[in-house]
Design a protein around this motif. Structure first.
Motif, PDB file in Angstrom:
ATOM      1  N   MET A 146      11.456  24.182 -29.976  1.00 56.50           N
ATOM      2  CA  MET A 146      10.686  22.653 -29.472  1.00 56.50           C
ATOM      3  C   MET A 146      12.136  22.117 -28.875  1.00 56.50           C
ATOM      4  SD  MET A 146       9.097  20.881 -32.784  1.00 56.50           S
ATOM      5  CE  MET A 146       7.378  21.150 -33.350  1.00 56.50           C
ATOM      6  N   ARG A 148      13.583   9.889 -34.532  1.00 54.03           N
ATOM      7  CA  ARG A 148      12.781   9.990 -34.240  1.00 54.03           C
ATOM      8  C   ARG A 148      12.772  10.698 -32.667  1.00 54.03           C
ATOM      9  NH1 ARG A 148       7.557   8.002 -36.729  1.00 54.03           N
ATOM     10  NH2 ARG A 148       6.333   9.188 -34.249  1.00 54.03           N
ATOM     11  N   THR A 149      12.778  11.271 -32.632  1.00 51.96           N
ATOM     12  CA  THR A 149      12.944  11.866 -31.475  1.00 51.96           C
ATOM     13  C   THR A 149      11.915  10.789 -30.160  1.00 51.96           C
ATOM     14  OG1 THR A 149      10.652  13.901 -30.685  1.00 51.96           O
ATOM     15  CG2 THR A 149      13.324  14.297 -31.342  1.00 51.96           C
ATOM     16  N   SER A 150      12.061  10.509 -28.672  1.00 52.05           N
ATOM     17  CA  SER A 150      11.228  10.446 -27.724  1.00 52.05           C
ATOM     18  C   SER A 150      10.512  11.076 -27.334  1.00 52.05           C
ATOM     19  CB  SER A 150      12.610   9.395 -26.708  1.00 52.05           C
ATOM     20  OG  SER A 150      13.491   8.798 -26.782  1.00 52.05           O
ATOM     21  N   PHE A 199       8.612  16.126 -19.448  1.00 50.17           N
ATOM     22  CA  PHE A 199       7.881  16.064 -21.455  1.00 50.17           C
ATOM     23  C   PHE A 199       6.601  15.463 -21.283  1.00 50.17           C
ATOM     24  CE2 PHE A 199      12.695  16.642 -21.915  1.00 50.17           C
ATOM     25  CZ  PHE A 199      12.140  17.107 -23.517  1.00 50.17           C
ATOM     26  N   LYS A 203      13.400  18.561 -27.742  1.00 49.02           N
ATOM     27  CA  LYS A 203      13.314  17.648 -28.169  1.00 49.02           C
ATOM     28  C   LYS A 203      14.210  16.059 -27.236  1.00 49.02           C
ATOM     29  CE  LYS A 203      12.107  19.006 -33.236  1.00 49.02           C
ATOM     30  NZ  LYS A 203      12.476  18.495 -34.032  1.00 49.02           N
ATOM     31  N   SER A 221      15.465  17.361 -38.673  1.00 47.23           N
ATOM     32  CA  SER A 221      14.651  16.887 -39.273  1.00 47.23           C
ATOM     33  C   SER A 221      14.722  16.677 -40.533  1.00 47.23           C
ATOM     34  CB  SER A 221      13.212  17.549 -38.598  1.00 47.23           C
ATOM     35  OG  SER A 221      13.221  19.172 -39.449  1.00 47.23           O
ATOM     36  N   CYS A 271       9.257  14.999 -27.062  1.00 51.48           N
ATOM     37  CA  CYS A 271       8.829  16.988 -27.585  1.00 51.48           C
ATOM     38  C   CYS A 271       8.493  17.679 -26.671  1.00 51.48           C
ATOM     39  CB  CYS A 271       9.052  16.810 -28.946  1.00 51.48           C
ATOM     40  SG  CYS A 271       8.795  18.782 -30.314  1.00 51.48           S
ATOM     41  N   ASN A 289       3.340  18.689 -22.025  1.00 50.03           N
ATOM     42  CA  ASN A 289       2.519  17.681 -23.359  1.00 50.03           C
ATOM     43  C   ASN A 289       1.585  17.709 -22.943  1.00 50.03           C
ATOM     44  OD1 ASN A 289       4.644  18.760 -24.965  1.00 50.03           O
ATOM     45  ND2 ASN A 289       5.558  16.452 -25.020  1.00 50.03           N
ATOM     46  N   PHE A 316      16.594  12.628 -27.060  1.00 51.25           N
ATOM     47  CA  PHE A 316      16.841  12.030 -27.939  1.00 51.25           C
ATOM     48  C   PHE A 316      17.838  10.797 -27.400  1.00 51.25           C
ATOM     49  CE2 PHE A 316      16.347  15.637 -30.842  1.00 51.25           C
ATOM     50  CZ  PHE A 316      15.975  15.217 -32.108  1.00 51.25           C
TER      51      PHE A 316
END
Length: 129
Positions: free
Chosen positions: A81, A95-97, A124, A83, A53, A99, A128, A85
């Motif tokens: 985290m 930007r991540t797909s 994922f 992540k 980042s 996280c 979340n 990609f």
């Protein structure tokens, strides 16, 4: 690893590539660029510049793993985290797909060969909630 080479990440954040089994270090970038890696677990290289980042330090990203299909990359970091990609991600600050936020630092991560991007995104998403 590739069939004939091994990649080593050092504490000085330099990627070093060696021939197997001779142990001779490869320094010709043109030769290194032509290597097809069988696995990728390094946080170093032009192919993964985008995993940090904007305000992260090099030591913040601890681990990475490219899927067996070679199109997905999962990373783990000091902030807990995980992540997802696209791979490669050669542009800075990608930007991540997806996280997942955990509570502790992630020190190692692997993708099972049977997992597709769809499977990873479903995992994922469910984690979340």
């Amino acid at each position: 690893f590739s069939v004939v080479t091994s990649k080593v990440s050092t504490g000085s954040y330099k990627r070093q590539v060696y021939e197997v089994p001779s142990g001779k270090q490869l320094v010709d970038q043109a030769v290194i660029d032509r290597i097809t890696w069988a696995t990728w677990t390094s946080v170093l290289g032009d192919e993964v510049i985008g995993i940090w980042s904007r305000h992260a330090e090099k030591a913040d990203v601890n681990c990475a793993c490219v899927s067996h299909s070679g199109i997905n990359l999962v990373t783990g970091d000091d902030f807990g985290m995980v992540k997802l990609f696209d791979f490669p991600c050669p542009e800075k600050f990608v930007r991540t797909s997806f996280c997942i936020v955990k509570t502790t630092s992630t020190v190692d991560i692997r993708i099972l060969s049977c997992f597709s991007r769809r499977h990873m995104m479903e995992i994922f998403s469910s984690l979340n909630l």
